[in-house]
Write a protein that holds these residues in place. Sequence first.
Motif, PDB file in Angstrom:
ATOM      1  N   ALA A  67     -20.437  40.723   5.173  1.00 51.16           N
ATOM      2  CA  ALA A  67     -20.812  41.497   3.977  1.00 51.16           C
ATOM      3  C   ALA A  67     -21.095  40.635   2.753  1.00 51.16           C
ATOM      4  O   ALA A  67     -21.800  41.062   1.848  1.00 51.16           O
ATOM      5  CB  ALA A  67     -19.693  42.481   3.649  1.00 51.16           C
ATOM      6  N   SER A  68     -20.477  39.459   2.678  1.00 51.62           N
ATOM      7  CA  SER A  68     -20.611  38.599   1.506  1.00 51.62           C
ATOM      8  C   SER A  68     -20.183  39.348   0.240  1.00 51.62           C
ATOM      9  O   SER A  68     -19.102  39.910   0.197  1.00 51.62           O
ATOM     10  CB  SER A  68     -22.044  38.071   1.424  1.00 51.62           C
ATOM     11  OG  SER A  68     -22.169  37.210   0.336  1.00 51.62           O
ATOM     12  N   ASN A  72     -25.889  43.441  -0.862  1.00 50.64           N
ATOM     13  CA  ASN A  72     -26.951  43.908   0.036  1.00 50.64           C
ATOM     14  C   ASN A  72     -26.462  44.937   1.049  1.00 50.64           C
ATOM     15  O   ASN A  72     -27.236  45.405   1.879  1.00 50.64           O
ATOM     16  CB  ASN A  72     -27.603  42.718   0.765  1.00 50.64           C
ATOM     17  CG  ASN A  72     -28.637  42.044  -0.119  1.00 50.64           C
ATOM     18  OD1 ASN A  72     -29.108  42.616  -1.090  1.00 50.64           O
ATOM     19  ND2 ASN A  72     -28.976  40.807   0.215  1.00 50.64           N
ATOM     20  N   ASP A 100     -15.941  39.861   6.600  1.00 49.70           N
ATOM     21  CA  ASP A 100     -16.498  38.516   6.374  1.00 49.70           C
ATOM     22  C   ASP A 100     -15.387  37.518   6.697  1.00 49.70           C
ATOM     23  O   ASP A 100     -14.274  37.907   7.069  1.00 49.70           O
ATOM     24  CB  ASP A 100     -17.002  38.336   4.925  1.00 49.70           C
ATOM     25  CG  ASP A 100     -18.172  37.354   4.848  1.00 49.70           C
ATOM     26  OD1 ASP A 100     -17.944  36.150   5.069  1.00 49.70           O
ATOM     27  OD2 ASP A 100     -19.307  37.788   4.597  1.00 49.70           O
ATOM     28  N   ASN A 104     -14.372  34.267   2.157  1.00 49.63           N
ATOM     29  CA  ASN A 104     -15.355  35.030   1.374  1.00 49.63           C
ATOM     30  C   ASN A 104     -14.713  35.512   0.070  1.00 49.63           C
ATOM     31  O   ASN A 104     -13.509  35.769   0.016  1.00 49.63           O
ATOM     32  CB  ASN A 104     -15.812  36.251   2.185  1.00 49.63           C
ATOM     33  CG  ASN A 104     -16.910  37.030   1.498  1.00 49.63           C
ATOM     34  OD1 ASN A 104     -17.923  36.465   1.090  1.00 49.63           O
ATOM     35  ND2 ASN A 104     -16.705  38.327   1.342  1.00 49.63           N
ATOM     36  N   SER A 135     -13.330  36.259  11.181  1.00 46.04           N
ATOM     37  CA  SER A 135     -14.636  35.972  11.776  1.00 46.04           C
ATOM     38  C   SER A 135     -15.020  37.046  12.780  1.00 46.04           C
ATOM     39  O   SER A 135     -14.193  37.509  13.574  1.00 46.04           O
ATOM     40  CB  SER A 135     -14.586  34.622  12.491  1.00 46.04           C
ATOM     41  OG  SER A 135     -15.716  34.479  13.317  1.00 46.04           O
ATOM     42  N   PHE A 136     -16.304  37.377  12.773  1.00 46.55           N
ATOM     43  CA  PHE A 136     -16.775  38.386  13.732  1.00 46.55           C
ATOM     44  C   PHE A 136     -16.971  37.806  15.128  1.00 46.55           C
ATOM     45  O   PHE A 136     -17.429  38.501  16.024  1.00 46.55           O
ATOM     46  CB  PHE A 136     -18.028  39.110  13.236  1.00 46.55           C
ATOM     47  CG  PHE A 136     -19.161  38.246  12.715  1.00 46.55           C
ATOM     48  CD1 PHE A 136     -19.635  37.165  13.428  1.00 46.55           C
ATOM     49  CD2 PHE A 136     -19.760  38.576  11.501  1.00 46.55           C
ATOM     50  CE1 PHE A 136     -20.690  36.397  12.943  1.00 46.55           C
ATOM     51  CE2 PHE A 136     -20.825  37.802  11.011  1.00 46.55           C
ATOM     52  CZ  PHE A 136     -21.285  36.704  11.744  1.00 46.55           C
ATOM     53  N   TYR A 137     -16.607  36.540  15.321  1.00 47.48           N
ATOM     54  CA  TYR A 137     -16.651  35.987  16.682  1.00 47.48           C
ATOM     55  C   TYR A 137     -15.333  36.232  17.414  1.00 47.48           C
ATOM     56  O   TYR A 137     -14.891  35.444  18.244  1.00 47.48           O
ATOM     57  CB  TYR A 137     -17.002  34.496  16.639  1.00 47.48           C
ATOM     58  CG  TYR A 137     -18.436  34.262  16.195  1.00 47.48           C
ATOM     59  CD1 TYR A 137     -19.496  34.853  16.892  1.00 47.48           C
ATOM     60  CD2 TYR A 137     -18.737  33.487  15.092  1.00 47.48           C
ATOM     61  CE1 TYR A 137     -20.815  34.672  16.480  1.00 47.48           C
ATOM     62  CE2 TYR A 137     -20.055  33.285  14.678  1.00 47.48           C
ATOM     63  CZ  TYR A 137     -21.088  33.882  15.380  1.00 47.48           C
ATOM     64  OH  TYR A 137     -22.391  33.704  14.978  1.00 47.48           O
TER      65      TYR A 137
HETATM   66  C1  LIG Z   1     -26.359  35.229   3.799  1.00 46.92           C
HETATM   67  S1  LIG Z   1     -24.903  36.151   3.717  1.00 46.92           S
HETATM   68  C2  LIG Z   1     -25.480  37.777   4.088  1.00 46.92           C
HETATM   69  C3  LIG Z   1     -24.826  38.799   3.267  1.00 46.92           C
HETATM   70  C4  LIG Z   1     -25.390  40.204   3.382  1.00 46.92           C
HETATM   71  N1  LIG Z   1     -25.036  40.816   4.640  1.00 46.92           N
HETATM   72  C5  LIG Z   1     -26.900  40.246   3.154  1.00 46.92           C
HETATM   73  O1  LIG Z   1     -27.586  40.882   3.945  1.00 46.92           O
HETATM   74  O2  LIG Z   1     -27.360  39.657   2.185  1.00 46.92           O
HETATM   75  C6  LIG Z   1     -24.116  35.709   5.252  1.00 46.92           C
HETATM   76  C7  LIG Z   1     -22.671  36.128   5.320  1.00 46.92           C
HETATM   77  O3  LIG Z   1     -22.241  36.051   6.677  1.00 46.92           O
HETATM   78  C8  LIG Z   1     -20.930  35.583   6.661  1.00 46.92           C
HETATM   79  N2  LIG Z   1     -20.559  35.005   7.964  1.00 46.92           N
HETATM   80  C9  LIG Z   1     -21.039  33.900   8.558  1.00 46.92           C
HETATM   81  N3  LIG Z   1     -20.376  33.657   9.707  1.00 46.92           N
HETATM   82  C10 LIG Z   1     -19.448  34.649   9.817  1.00 46.92           C
HETATM   83  C11 LIG Z   1     -18.455  34.935  10.786  1.00 46.92           C
HETATM   84  N4  LIG Z   1     -18.270  34.148  11.842  1.00 46.92           N
HETATM   85  N5  LIG Z   1     -17.699  36.038  10.607  1.00 46.92           N
HETATM   86  C12 LIG Z   1     -17.883  36.837   9.537  1.00 46.92           C
HETATM   87  N6  LIG Z   1     -18.810  36.617   8.565  1.00 46.92           N
HETATM   88  C13 LIG Z   1     -19.587  35.523   8.720  1.00 46.92           C
HETATM   89  C14 LIG Z   1     -20.947  34.528   5.575  1.00 46.92           C
HETATM   90  O4  LIG Z   1     -19.628  34.218   5.150  1.00 46.92           O
HETATM   91  C15 LIG Z   1     -21.780  35.212   4.508  1.00 46.92           C
HETATM   92  O5  LIG Z   1     -21.000  35.945   3.617  1.00 46.92           O
END
Ligand SMILES: C[S@@+](CC[C@H](N)C(=O)[O-])C[C@H]1O[C@@H](n2cnc3c(N)ncnc32)[C@H](O)[C@@H]1O
Length: 370
Positions: A67-68, A72, A100, A104, A135-137
């Motif tokens: 979500a950051s 968005n 996130d 975050n 983490s979503f992994y």
């Molecule tokens: C570029 S931002 C996108 C934010 C928003 N969803 C958008 O559409 O603008 C990418 C987000 O994905 C998150 N992210 C990356 N890897 C992740 C993970 N393994 N688990 C959860 N969030 C992750 C980052 O921390 C970041 O906040």
Amino acid sequence: MPEKPSAAVPESSVVVRPEPIDSAKYSVTSRLQAAGLRPAIALFEQAAETVPLPRQPQPIVIADYGASTGHNSLLPISAALPVLRSRTRPEHSILVVHTDVPDNNFTVMFKTLAEDHDTYLRKDAATFASAVGRSFYSQIIPSNSVHLGWSSWAIQWLSRIPGPIPDHVQVAYSADEGVRAAYAKQAAHDWHEFVAFRGRELCPGGQLVVLTMALDEHGEFGHRPLLGALVDVLSELVADGLLTEDEVRRMCLPTVGRRETDFLAPFAPSGRFEQLSVEHLEVFNADDRFWMQYQVDHDASAFGALWAAFVRASVFPTLVTALAGGRNDPRSAQFFDRLEVGIAERLAAAPEQMQIPLAKLVLTKQRRTK
Ligand SMILES: C[S@@+](CC[C@H](N)C(=O)[O-])C[C@H]1O[C@@H](n2cnc3c(N)ncnc32)[C@H](O)[C@@H]1O
């Protein structure tokens, strides 16, 4: 495209903790990422029309993966809510779970949800916001509990850095076949895991809409002028003595674009994986909004500045960790400013439309058979 200074770098495999993007700047510069959102939002609205909904008092659960700042997320959630409301009573609770990584800035996110004039919380009294900092992994929400899932611009981030990229910051532009293969393997693994865990979390009949970076049918990652400018400025900063060659060699963006076949791989050969199937998959080129603005105002400086501000917020926080002192290195402010100015100048000198290949997908979990 210019190359980074090259030298042998020891192989390593590093767990990625995505660097918190610059939250304040991300919300204002992420208009670009919002560009690709619209076609995916249409899919999210369709999903809201069709997913099976629980009976009260069980809440309807919407999950937002990556979500950051939440900025968005407001548009897709706000678009889905009236569709859900047309199918439910006004008092039926809807729970939105924004997820996130732990680092975050959830404070900024909750402020966005409370204060942004587009917030869905002001539009529907029975909708509630919550957050998961994991983490979503992995599985992060209870099994069979999510009715609607959304993930935009997030799963291009790998869970691990398979190794350094000796000749670029973005693997798509590396000439090193071994490095490209290692990143492709990691990308396949991460997509497989992401899908598998969402397969558990979704309710039977639930749907997940994903928007992420892609490779087009020619294997093109896009963003060429931008990434070319970035690597060029890095070389200049080495020549000027601000950075060392070693620091620049360590810089890499652990992000990938995937081909259509990569997205489909976990579902082969049966078309089903963890009870999920691919309802929709399309790779398309998103609008370069900054280019569209340039077509109207012919302001090359503004074009360069907008793109540079966008990468400053979204990727410089990752690059700065390669400095000897990490993000607290005394040169980091100068690094940010000079990199931004250098990129802005280069793009302004020769404005060019950026190709932005994206993929939009809808995954559906099998309904329960009666
Ligand atoms: C570029 S931002 C996108 C934010 C928003 N969803 C958008 O559409 O603008 C990418 C987000 O994905 C998150 N992210 C990356 N890897 C992740 C993970 N393994 N688990 C959860 N969030 C992750 C980052 O921390 C970041 O906040």
